[in-house]
Design an enzyme around this catalytic site. Structure first.
Site, PDB file in Angstrom:
ATOM      1  N   GLU A 250     -11.530  14.073 -13.920  1.00 56.17           N
ATOM      2  CA  GLU A 250     -12.078  13.236 -12.840  1.00 56.17           C
ATOM      3  C   GLU A 250     -13.308  13.882 -12.233  1.00 56.17           C
ATOM      4  O   GLU A 250     -13.608  15.045 -12.492  1.00 56.17           O
ATOM      5  CB  GLU A 250     -11.011  13.034 -11.752  1.00 56.17           C
ATOM      6  CG  GLU A 250     -10.602  14.347 -11.083  1.00 56.17           C
ATOM      7  CD  GLU A 250      -9.546  14.211  -9.981  1.00 56.17           C
ATOM      8  OE1 GLU A 250      -8.689  13.316 -10.064  1.00 56.17           O
ATOM      9  OE2 GLU A 250      -9.610  15.037  -9.042  1.00 56.17           O
TER      10      GLU A 250
ATOM     11  N   HIS B 243     -15.727  13.350  -8.239  1.00 54.26           N
ATOM     12  CA  HIS B 243     -15.793  12.707  -6.925  1.00 54.26           C
ATOM     13  C   HIS B 243     -16.857  13.387  -6.098  1.00 54.26           C
ATOM     14  O   HIS B 243     -17.381  14.441  -6.490  1.00 54.26           O
ATOM     15  CB  HIS B 243     -14.419  12.761  -6.241  1.00 54.26           C
ATOM     16  CG  HIS B 243     -13.624  13.999  -6.539  1.00 54.26           C
ATOM     17  ND1 HIS B 243     -14.045  15.243  -6.143  1.00 54.26           N
ATOM     18  CD2 HIS B 243     -12.467  14.187  -7.235  1.00 54.26           C
ATOM     19  CE1 HIS B 243     -13.154  16.140  -6.563  1.00 54.26           C
ATOM     20  NE2 HIS B 243     -12.191  15.541  -7.246  1.00 54.26           N
TER      21      HIS B 243
ATOM     22  N   HIS C 215     -13.932  20.961  -4.404  1.00 55.37           N
ATOM     23  CA  HIS C 215     -12.674  21.704  -4.366  1.00 55.37           C
ATOM     24  C   HIS C 215     -12.985  23.195  -4.380  1.00 55.37           C
ATOM     25  O   HIS C 215     -13.907  23.626  -5.079  1.00 55.37           O
ATOM     26  CB  HIS C 215     -11.836  21.465  -5.625  1.00 55.37           C
ATOM     27  CG  HIS C 215     -11.308  20.090  -5.821  1.00 55.37           C
ATOM     28  ND1 HIS C 215     -10.610  19.400  -4.880  1.00 55.37           N
ATOM     29  CD2 HIS C 215     -11.347  19.281  -6.914  1.00 55.37           C
ATOM     30  CE1 HIS C 215     -10.243  18.229  -5.365  1.00 55.37           C
ATOM     31  NE2 HIS C 215     -10.678  18.130  -6.601  1.00 55.37           N
TER      32      HIS C 215
ATOM     33  N   HIS D 224     -14.063  17.597 -13.878  1.00 58.02           N
ATOM     34  CA  HIS D 224     -13.178  18.767 -13.897  1.00 58.02           C
ATOM     35  C   HIS D 224     -11.790  18.388 -14.381  1.00 58.02           C
ATOM     36  O   HIS D 224     -11.340  17.247 -14.197  1.00 58.02           O
ATOM     37  CB  HIS D 224     -13.112  19.445 -12.524  1.00 58.02           C
ATOM     38  CG  HIS D 224     -12.697  18.546 -11.399  1.00 58.02           C
ATOM     39  ND1 HIS D 224     -13.555  17.641 -10.837  1.00 58.02           N
ATOM     40  CD2 HIS D 224     -11.525  18.420 -10.725  1.00 58.02           C
ATOM     41  CE1 HIS D 224     -12.929  16.992  -9.852  1.00 58.02           C
ATOM     42  NE2 HIS D 224     -11.679  17.434  -9.781  1.00 58.02           N
TER      43      HIS D 224
ATOM     44  N   CYS E 285      -5.580  24.678  -3.767  1.00 62.07           N
ATOM     45  CA  CYS E 285      -6.794  23.863  -3.804  1.00 62.07           C
ATOM     46  C   CYS E 285      -7.117  23.401  -2.390  1.00 62.07           C
ATOM     47  O   CYS E 285      -6.339  22.692  -1.762  1.00 62.07           O
ATOM     48  CB  CYS E 285      -6.598  22.660  -4.726  1.00 62.07           C
ATOM     49  SG  CYS E 285      -8.046  21.579  -4.781  1.00 62.07           S
TER      50      CYS E 285
HETATM   51 MN    MN Z   1     -10.431  16.569  -8.184  1.00 61.39          MN
END
Ligand code: MN
Length: 150
Positions: free
Chosen positions: A64, A66, A70, A104, A118
């Protein structure tokens, strides 16, 4: 979410009153063998969550990207991560930065779990999964093509 100021560990990688949750609430087949625990969910000026994810041997997170970032610290086992076009070998206590808008995916090895903390913003956009065109672009890099699981 607990407002306690001390949350003891109750077993390895388990904490008092912290439930072990599904990785993603909406389910899916684009991940395998992964659980989520929300360790901190702190509003105000921090506005962040710290989650503990654990990927079972042979499992993987969703491929994914975004707008949010992270910050990851491996705390159990070993594995590999795709970040952009790079595949990193991960060991315990390694750190991984996932910048905004960067593909990632995390994978455990076949022989043991991969557990990582995370850190993420409380306010964040929904992850995007790759289109067929995105996958074709990712597969231009042979190592990336053989790493990714969809
Ligand atoms: Mn992610």
């Amino acid at each position: 979410m607990s407002q306690k100021t001390h949350i003891p560990q109750t077993a390895p990688f388990r904490w008092e009153d912290v439930p072990v949750l599904a990785y993603k609430e909406d389910g899916g087949t684009h991940f395998k063998g992964i659980t989520r625990q929300v360790l901190f969910d702190e509003g105000g000026k921090l506005g962040a969550q710290l989650r503990y994810f654990e990927i079972a041997p042979g499992g993987h997170s969703t491929l994914e990207r975004h707008d949010h970032a992270h910050c990851v610290m491996v705390v159990r086992g070993a594995g590999r991560a795709l970040v952009g076009k790079d595949i990193h070998e991960l060991g315990t206590n390694d750190l991984v930065r996932v910048p905004p808008r960067t593909w990632h995916q995390f994978r455990a090895t076949d022989v043991g779990p991969l557990g990582f903390l995370c850190l993420v913003s409380q306010e964040r956009d929904k992850p995007q999964r790759p289109t067929e065109a995105d996958l074709a672009a990712l597969r231009d890099e042979q190592a990336v093509g053989s790493f990714i699981r969809t």
